[in-house]
Design an enzyme around this catalytic site. Sequence first.
Site, PDB file in Angstrom:
ATOM      1  N   CYS A   1       0.823  -1.223   0.000  1.00 46.15           N
ATOM      2  CA  CYS A   1       0.000   0.000   0.000  1.00 46.15           C
ATOM      3  C   CYS A   1       0.854   1.268   0.000  1.00 46.15           C
ATOM      4  O   CYS A   1       0.378   2.335  -0.343  1.00 46.15           O
ATOM      5  CB  CYS A   1      -0.997   0.002   1.148  1.00 46.15           C
ATOM      6  SG  CYS A   1      -0.413  -0.728   2.637  1.00 46.15           S
TER       7      CYS A   1
ATOM      8  N   GLU B   1       8.834  -0.521  10.852  1.00 46.59           N
ATOM      9  CA  GLU B   1       7.732  -1.500  10.893  1.00 46.59           C
ATOM     10  C   GLU B   1       8.183  -2.823  10.274  1.00 46.59           C
ATOM     11  O   GLU B   1       8.993  -2.842   9.342  1.00 46.59           O
ATOM     12  CB  GLU B   1       6.480  -0.937  10.220  1.00 46.59           C
ATOM     13  CG  GLU B   1       6.667  -0.510   8.781  1.00 46.59           C
ATOM     14  CD  GLU B   1       6.055  -1.466   7.791  1.00 46.59           C
ATOM     15  OE1 GLU B   1       5.544  -2.502   8.222  1.00 46.59           O
ATOM     16  OE2 GLU B   1       6.131  -1.169   6.591  1.00 46.59           O
TER      17      GLU B   1
ATOM     18  N   GLN C   1       6.262  -8.758   3.354  1.00 43.99           N
ATOM     19  CA  GLN C   1       5.790  -8.424   2.006  1.00 43.99           C
ATOM     20  C   GLN C   1       6.892  -8.649   0.969  1.00 43.99           C
ATOM     21  O   GLN C   1       6.636  -9.144  -0.123  1.00 43.99           O
ATOM     22  CB  GLN C   1       5.296  -6.974   1.982  1.00 43.99           C
ATOM     23  CG  GLN C   1       3.993  -6.805   2.751  1.00 43.99           C
ATOM     24  CD  GLN C   1       3.665  -5.343   3.044  1.00 43.99           C
ATOM     25  OE1 GLN C   1       4.554  -4.504   3.200  1.00 43.99           O
ATOM     26  NE2 GLN C   1       2.386  -5.046   3.135  1.00 43.99           N
TER      27      GLN C   1
ATOM     28  N   GLY D   1     -16.078  -0.359  25.269  1.00 41.44           N
ATOM     29  CA  GLY D   1     -16.148   0.515  24.100  1.00 41.44           C
ATOM     30  C   GLY D   1     -16.016  -0.328  22.847  1.00 41.44           C
ATOM     31  O   GLY D   1     -15.383  -1.396  22.875  1.00 41.44           O
ATOM     32  N   ALA D   2     -16.636   0.153  21.769  1.00 36.99           N
ATOM     33  CA  ALA D   2     -16.598  -0.633  20.538  1.00 36.99           C
ATOM     34  C   ALA D   2     -16.187   0.239  19.356  1.00 36.99           C
ATOM     35  O   ALA D   2     -16.550  -0.015  18.218  1.00 36.99           O
ATOM     36  CB  ALA D   2     -17.967  -1.269  20.282  1.00 36.99           C
ATOM     37  N   GLY D   3     -15.405   1.261  19.655  1.00 36.63           N
ATOM     38  CA  GLY D   3     -14.971   2.175  18.601  1.00 36.63           C
ATOM     39  C   GLY D   3     -13.715   1.683  17.888  1.00 36.63           C
ATOM     40  O   GLY D   3     -13.288   0.535  18.061  1.00 36.63           O
TER      41      GLY D   3
END
Lengths: 270, 448
Positions: B68, B133, B139, B208-210
Site C-alpha cells: 500500500c 515497521e 511483504q 467501548g466498541a470504537g
Amino acid sequence: MRNHTTYLALGLYAASFCCYARTLYAPHLWLGRLASLLLLGGITAHYYALLERSYGTHTIPYDDLFGSMSLFAWLLGATYLVLEAVHRQRSVGAFVTLLLFAWVALVSALAPAQMPPPPARGPLFAFHVTLNTWAYAAFALSFILSIIYLLQHHVLRSHRLGRAFWRFPALDVLDRMSRSSVYVGLGALAFGVISGLIWEHRLTGAYSWGDPKVIVTFGIVGVYVAYLWLSRNAIWRGARAARICVLNFVVVLFSYTIVNLYLTTFHRFF
Amino acid sequence: MASASNPTSNALRRRDGGIRIALIGCNHRTAPLELRERVAFTTEQSLEAATQLRQRGILEEAVVVSTCHRSELYGVAGDTSAPIGDVLEEFLTSYHSIPRSDLEGRTYHWVGADAIRHLFRVASGLDSMLLGEAEILGQIRTAYRRALDHGATGPILNRAFQGALEVGKRVRAETEIGARPMSVSLAGVKLAEQVFGSLKGRSALILGAGEVAEQVIEHLRDRGIGSLRVVNRSFDRAQRLAARMGGEAVAWESVDGAISAPDIIVTSVGDVGAVLTREKMVRALGARDGRPVFVVDLGVPRNVEADAGSLYNLYLYNVDDLGEIVEQNRRAREAEIPRVEAIISEHVAKFEAWRAALEAVSIVEDLRGHFRREREALLRERLDAAPGLSSEERQRIASITEELIERVLAEPAARLRSSRGIAGHLSSVHALRRVFGLDKKGESGEES
C-alpha cells in the site's frame, strides 16, 4: 585457590559479563549466544579449577570457607545457565556473571595458596555439603531475580520506562524463574539436610538438633516455604512476595557467614 | 533455486560485461495515494509484468514489490541501449495505461549498488512510513518467493533478495528499530506483555466498541489472547464487534461483575467519565484473588478513576502515559538509524564484492575475445603484406599467437578464480575494462 584455570575462569566470566551487558544495552543475537558460550566456558574452566584444588586437598572443595565459596559460585553459574535455557531469557545474565566474577575474584584473592589435607569424611558428607551449597546458589539466583522484579515493578508503577525496561523479562516470567530457583534450592536443601543427618547418625549415633547451623537451616526452609505459599496468596503475590524473597536471602547470607564462622562448632569452616 | 555463483548466467554475458541491477518505483514519499493506487500491482499483475519485462528483453530477472505504500520493479538490466531508468518508466506507464507526465518527478530509479542499498533499506523498515515497521519484510519475502516460483528470478536477484531478507532479520535482532511500540494501542498491549509475558490464554475485557477498541482487539488477537469480552453502551454494536473478532458481548449493566475476571481491561468509552471507580476495582481485585490486572484507559475524559492506579497489583496507564511512551519510542527508533545504516552498508559491500567476483571472472572471457579480434586483424594485415609465406607457415604463426593469448591470460584467470579477495576491487575491474576498451556502453552503477 590461585591457579591458571581459576584465572581462565575469571577471564571467561568477565568476557561473558561484557557480552551480556552489551546485549542488555543493545540486543545482538550472536553476541548473546557468545555470552552464553563464554559463561559455559567459564563454568567448565571453573570446574577444572575446583578439580585441581580437589586433587591438591584430596577432597571436594568444601572443607574451608573459600573452597565452599568457589563451589557456591560454580553451582550458581551452572543453575543460572540451565534456567536461561529453560526460560530462554538472557537479560539477567549480566547481573549473574557480574556476581560470579566478583565472587570468584574475591575468593582467589583471599584464599590461602596451600591447604592442609582435611580429614576423610566419606562421600555422603561430600554429597551433603555439595547439595547445601547448591541450595544456597539457587537461593542467590532467586534473590537476583526478585531484585530485578522489584525494579521492573517500580518502573511500571512510576510510568517512567527507561531504555532497559523493554529488555527485561515480564514480571510473570521473573516471578516464575524466581520460584523455579527456590524449588531447586529447597529440593537440594532437603536432600542435603537428610544426607547430613544420616552421615552424622552413622558417625555418632545421634543428631545435633541444637547446633545453630541446623536451626538456621530449618529456619531457611521455613522462610522459603512461606515465600512459596505467600507468592500464591491474594495479599502477598507479586512485589510483596519478591520483597520476602529478597529478605529470605539475608537469612541465607547470615547462615553462610555469621553462623558458619562464629556460631557453630559443628559446621565451622576456618 | 539457482546457484548464486553460476558464472554462465546471462547476466554475465552482457555486452559490457557488467551486472546492472536496476530499480524503479514510487512510494509514500514521492507519490500521493491516488497515484500509488494507479501504479499498484495485484499478485497476478506483478507476475505478468515480470514476464513481460523479461520477454521484451528489458530485464533478465525481475521482481515486483507492491504494497500500500510502494510499487517497485527490481531487475537485472538486459541489453538495452537506452538508459534503463527511462525504459522501466516507459514500461510502468504503458503497463498501467497512465500518461507519463503523471509520473514525472514522482518516481525514483536507481542502478547498481544504490538499487541494492534501497532494497536493503526497504527490508529494514528505514524507508517505511512507520519507521522500522516489520510488515514490509514479510511483504518482500512474499513478492520474492512468488517471483522465484514463477521463474522470474536468477542468480543476481536471488542473491539480492536473500541478502535483503537477511538484513531485515539482522536489523530486527540486533537493533531496536522495530522493537518498541509506535501506536498508543500497541503500546498498551506491549506493556501488558511486560506484566504477563505471553498473552496466550489470558483474558481481556474491552469497554467501548470504537476504532481504538478494535485496534487493541486486533493486537490482542495477534498475540493469541485466550478470552475476549466486549462491553458497550450499545449492546448491538458490542455484539457486532465481538462476533467479528471472535469474542463475547456483555451488557453494559453487567460491567461491574465483568471486571473481576480479566487480566487486561481496556477502556475507550467517550463522554461517560469514570466508569471504573476505585471501589469497583478494589472489589474486582479481591474477587480475582489479588492476581495482577493491567488497565489501559484510552477514554477522554478518563474512564478509570486515577486513584485506582495506587491499588496493589493494578497497573493503570491512561492515554497521556501511553502517548509519552510512544514519543519516547519514536526517539529511540530514530536513534537506531545509524546502527541500521551500518548493517545495511556491511551487506551492500558484501553484495558488491560478490558481484565484483562474478564480473572479475567474466572479464577474462571478454579479454580473450578482445585479444582474438585484435590478433585476427593484425594477422590479416601483416600476412597479406607477406605473400611469400606458405600456408603451413601461416598456420604456425596463427597457432603461436593463439598460444600466446592463452599463455598471457592463463595466470590472471587462475588468480581471479582462486582469489576471491581480488574480486573486491570492483574499481580495478572497471579500470581494466576501460583500459582495454571493453566498456562500450559507458558506466554502470550510477544513479540514472
